[in-house]
Design a protein around this motif. Sequence first.
Motif, PDB file in Angstrom:
ATOM      1  N   CYS A  49      11.446 -50.720  27.550  1.00  3.73           N
ATOM      2  CA  CYS A  49      12.759 -50.074  27.609  1.00  3.73           C
ATOM      3  C   CYS A  49      13.933 -51.036  27.579  1.00  3.73           C
ATOM      4  O   CYS A  49      15.088 -50.600  27.572  1.00  3.73           O
ATOM      5  CB  CYS A  49      12.858 -49.203  28.862  1.00  3.73           C
ATOM      6  SG  CYS A  49      11.545 -47.961  28.991  1.00  3.73           S
ATOM      7  N   SER A  97      10.987 -29.480  28.663  1.00  2.00           N
ATOM      8  CA  SER A  97      10.331 -30.778  28.459  1.00  2.00           C
ATOM      9  C   SER A  97       9.253 -30.735  27.379  1.00  2.00           C
ATOM     10  O   SER A  97       8.547 -31.715  27.175  1.00  2.00           O
ATOM     11  CB  SER A  97       9.715 -31.267  29.771  1.00  2.00           C
ATOM     12  OG  SER A  97       8.742 -30.363  30.234  1.00  2.00           O
ATOM     13  N   THR A 200       6.923 -42.474  21.895  1.00  2.00           N
ATOM     14  CA  THR A 200       8.376 -42.331  21.867  1.00  2.00           C
ATOM     15  C   THR A 200       9.037 -43.028  23.053  1.00  2.00           C
ATOM     16  O   THR A 200       8.362 -43.492  23.979  1.00  2.00           O
ATOM     17  CB  THR A 200       8.762 -40.837  21.897  1.00  2.00           C
ATOM     18  OG1 THR A 200       8.338 -40.286  23.152  1.00  2.00           O
ATOM     19  CG2 THR A 200       8.100 -40.078  20.762  1.00  2.00           C
ATOM     20  N   GLN A 202      10.478 -41.447  25.175  1.00  2.00           N
ATOM     21  CA  GLN A 202      10.166 -40.548  26.284  1.00  2.00           C
ATOM     22  C   GLN A 202       8.763 -40.839  26.845  1.00  2.00           C
ATOM     23  O   GLN A 202       8.594 -40.963  28.067  1.00  2.00           O
ATOM     24  CB  GLN A 202      10.259 -39.087  25.817  1.00  2.00           C
ATOM     25  CG  GLN A 202      11.674 -38.587  25.575  1.00  2.00           C
ATOM     26  CD  GLN A 202      12.309 -39.137  24.289  1.00  2.00           C
ATOM     27  OE1 GLN A 202      11.643 -39.687  23.425  1.00  2.00           O
ATOM     28  NE2 GLN A 202      13.620 -38.966  24.169  1.00  2.00           N
ATOM     29  N   THR A 203       7.771 -40.982  25.994  1.00  2.00           N
ATOM     30  CA  THR A 203       6.420 -41.261  26.478  1.00  2.00           C
ATOM     31  C   THR A 203       6.319 -42.661  27.068  1.00  2.00           C
ATOM     32  O   THR A 203       5.413 -42.942  27.853  1.00  2.00           O
ATOM     33  CB  THR A 203       5.378 -41.113  25.349  1.00  2.00           C
ATOM     34  OG1 THR A 203       5.678 -42.034  24.292  1.00  2.00           O
ATOM     35  CG2 THR A 203       5.366 -39.694  24.798  1.00  2.00           C
ATOM     36  N   LEU A 207      13.331 -42.663  28.486  1.00  2.00           N
ATOM     37  CA  LEU A 207      14.237 -41.522  28.504  1.00  2.00           C
ATOM     38  C   LEU A 207      13.533 -40.323  29.141  1.00  2.00           C
ATOM     39  O   LEU A 207      12.296 -40.239  29.122  1.00  2.00           O
ATOM     40  CB  LEU A 207      14.688 -41.159  27.088  1.00  2.00           C
ATOM     41  CG  LEU A 207      15.541 -42.182  26.327  1.00  2.00           C
ATOM     42  CD1 LEU A 207      15.804 -41.687  24.910  1.00  2.00           C
ATOM     43  CD2 LEU A 207      16.852 -42.452  27.041  1.00  2.00           C
ATOM     44  N   ALA A 208      14.322 -39.411  29.650  1.00  3.29           N
ATOM     45  CA  ALA A 208      13.764 -38.221  30.289  1.00  3.29           C
ATOM     46  C   ALA A 208      12.996 -37.376  29.283  1.00  3.29           C
ATOM     47  O   ALA A 208      13.355 -37.308  28.099  1.00  3.29           O
ATOM     48  CB  ALA A 208      14.881 -37.391  30.913  1.00  3.29           C
ATOM     49  N   ASN A 209      11.945 -36.705  29.758  1.00  6.46           N
ATOM     50  CA  ASN A 209      11.134 -35.859  28.888  1.00  6.46           C
ATOM     51  C   ASN A 209      11.894 -34.652  28.362  1.00  6.46           C
ATOM     52  O   ASN A 209      11.420 -33.966  27.445  1.00  6.46           O
ATOM     53  CB  ASN A 209       9.879 -35.392  29.627  1.00  6.46           C
ATOM     54  CG  ASN A 209       8.896 -36.521  29.847  1.00  6.46           C
ATOM     55  OD1 ASN A 209       8.869 -37.488  29.076  1.00  6.46           O
ATOM     56  ND2 ASN A 209       8.091 -36.423  30.895  1.00  6.46           N
ATOM     57  N   THR A 210      13.045 -34.377  28.922  1.00  3.97           N
ATOM     58  CA  THR A 210      13.848 -33.247  28.457  1.00  3.97           C
ATOM     59  C   THR A 210      14.747 -33.621  27.281  1.00  3.97           C
ATOM     60  O   THR A 210      15.401 -32.755  26.702  1.00  3.97           O
ATOM     61  CB  THR A 210      14.732 -32.710  29.610  1.00  3.97           C
ATOM     62  OG1 THR A 210      15.493 -33.801  30.140  1.00  3.97           O
ATOM     63  CG2 THR A 210      13.858 -32.120  30.710  1.00  3.97           C
ATOM     64  N   THR A 211      14.793 -34.918  26.914  1.00  5.31           N
ATOM     65  CA  THR A 211      15.608 -35.356  25.778  1.00  5.31           C
ATOM     66  C   THR A 211      14.775 -35.314  24.502  1.00  5.31           C
ATOM     67  O   THR A 211      13.545 -35.383  24.534  1.00  5.31           O
ATOM     68  CB  THR A 211      16.149 -36.775  26.000  1.00  5.31           C
ATOM     69  OG1 THR A 211      15.047 -37.674  26.231  1.00  5.31           O
ATOM     70  CG2 THR A 211      17.071 -36.806  27.210  1.00  5.31           C
ATOM     71  N   PRO A 213      12.642 -36.154  21.508  1.00  8.53           N
ATOM     72  CA  PRO A 213      11.763 -37.303  21.264  1.00  8.53           C
ATOM     73  C   PRO A 213      12.245 -38.161  20.091  1.00  8.53           C
ATOM     74  O   PRO A 213      12.712 -37.651  19.076  1.00  8.53           O
ATOM     75  CB  PRO A 213      10.414 -36.650  20.930  1.00  8.53           C
ATOM     76  CG  PRO A 213      10.484 -35.289  21.527  1.00  8.53           C
ATOM     77  CD  PRO A 213      11.913 -34.875  21.423  1.00  8.53           C
TER      78      PRO A 213
END
Length: 606
Positions: A49, A97, A200, A202-203, A207-211, A213
Amino acid sequence: MDKTFISFLIISIALGVLGDSSYYSSFYGLVLNSTQVAEYTANSTLANCTILVEACNSTEGRRIDGTCNNLNHPSYGGTRTPYYRILSASYYKPSKSEFEPRHAVGGGKLSVSRKVRTTIYSEGRVDDENLSSIINHLAVFFATDITNTRDTTNYVTWRPYCCKEAGKTDYACTPNKVPADDYVHRFSGIHCLNMTRPLTFQTSGCLANTTTPLRIVDATPILDLSPIYGNTVEPARRTNSSGQLVTVTANNRTFPDTSTLKLLLGINFVGIILFWNNHNFIASELATVNPCWTDDQLFETAREINIAYGTQMFYYELMATLMGKDNLINDGIILNGTGFRDVYNSSVLPQIALEYPVVLRWMHSLQDGELRMYYTNGTYKSTFPIVDLTSNTDFLKENSTMDYVTQGFIRQPTGNSKDYIADPDIVQRGLGGLQKSNDIMTNDLAKNRYFGFQGYISYRNYCFGDNITSFDNLTDIIDEERITQLKSLYANVADVDLLAGIWVERKKADSYVPPTFYCIVAEQLKRSLVSDRHWYERSTRPNAFTAAQLAEIRKATAARMLCDIGAGITEVQPRAFELPGSDNVIVSCDEIPALNYTMWQDSTCT
């Protein structure tokens, strides 16, 4: 605006770049403070990250890690920086999500990817009449320069169980279903082909899983031959003598020493062999004309020339062959003439469109599953399944195999995409022995969906302003029988996948490629040259070539490289990406223009 972004922005403005290096958010490209770095360290996401960027020096050359390419945004150009989307994402969202492939306009899931592929592409082997197989090898190489295969590694190594019971509860698993009436597998007992979701931000916990991918990769998004030089400084790649990269010798032929390196091998190994050995050839030529140069001087100059050599070949020869030289000239992608050009724009970030590597996968329709080998006199010798190189690159080191394979580069045709026939090995044994069965082109289409691309007609509108509202609107760009196939697969023309639409388009005039492929690839080619501060054709970049040196780089061709370092090559056709013919006759290497490395001679050495 995203609240996290605003927070990073405020902190970055307050802090600036302190000390000799700073951590940047790999996604937002903004400086992190010590508290944020500690948080990433605590949750083990620092490597994925963030990017550690040493303070930029505007006069230094191209960095191995790609950073400081854009002086206003130092992390961009580095690894793990974000793609951009040409069009906004389109997903089906069961919850905040969850991001699933978009549904059909009328509701429900789209036809399974394997069904779409087998309907559009039959299986068999049909040779192209014009293109030679080296175009496939080097196209794969240049694709891996700006992306990588971690997604494939995920389902081959880390999650080989996605078609088994364990895969049903693993959200990362997205195997491709095989229809009961599948032409091949209705008799094989295979009902599922292994695959996983893209890796991603996200994975990776960035970043948050709600954003929405967005794919994350470990490659620099600029053309810098990173498969050869890496994207971090790796001392094991260099001999630390005479500017050379480390090699091993087998049966009197030279190969990259991959024993201690994490290289993308498989089919890509062929391109790695060529450009690895080309670096050492260039370094040797420089050492001859500059006997007083240090190892670092030889290495860095050879690297710079090799990158320019590859970029010249990629733009002015490989893509000009596929997409049409005049088309690229008219669109300002290649120069009609010689000399410098400078279209650098610091406001354009060095990034790759997420659509670009997926659209490039259309070229799997050109891939022949056979690695055909020839004797030096042009006589056919034998074949080897190219998919088996994935797990057995040592095959190339046996006996005189590399000589025979190199002869195949210039004599073996590519597959013929005009007949809508896919090579059986590519769509049944795509990963050789690493998977029981693997359909590369089905995976390509499925990834199209998991990347969240809008439908084909949205990209037609973006590229050409088309307002397509029914299948009847496709008759000017797609043959009637292919439209009939699309109707059998998609209830609404808006449902057609981007890649499926590209599969069936008629070719663009004076090219071998579909128009929408051309549009998206051309946009990326232009962005890459506009956003790269170190672009080789610039006269004002750090360590710029002289006019005489750039004139030598203009001579770079696949034919010349094969003559210089191709195993057993003493003659070749001048246009190596095209098969030998009446206007492309195989000639002695003495007749292929060679680069004059005395143009890099340092007067202080004499």
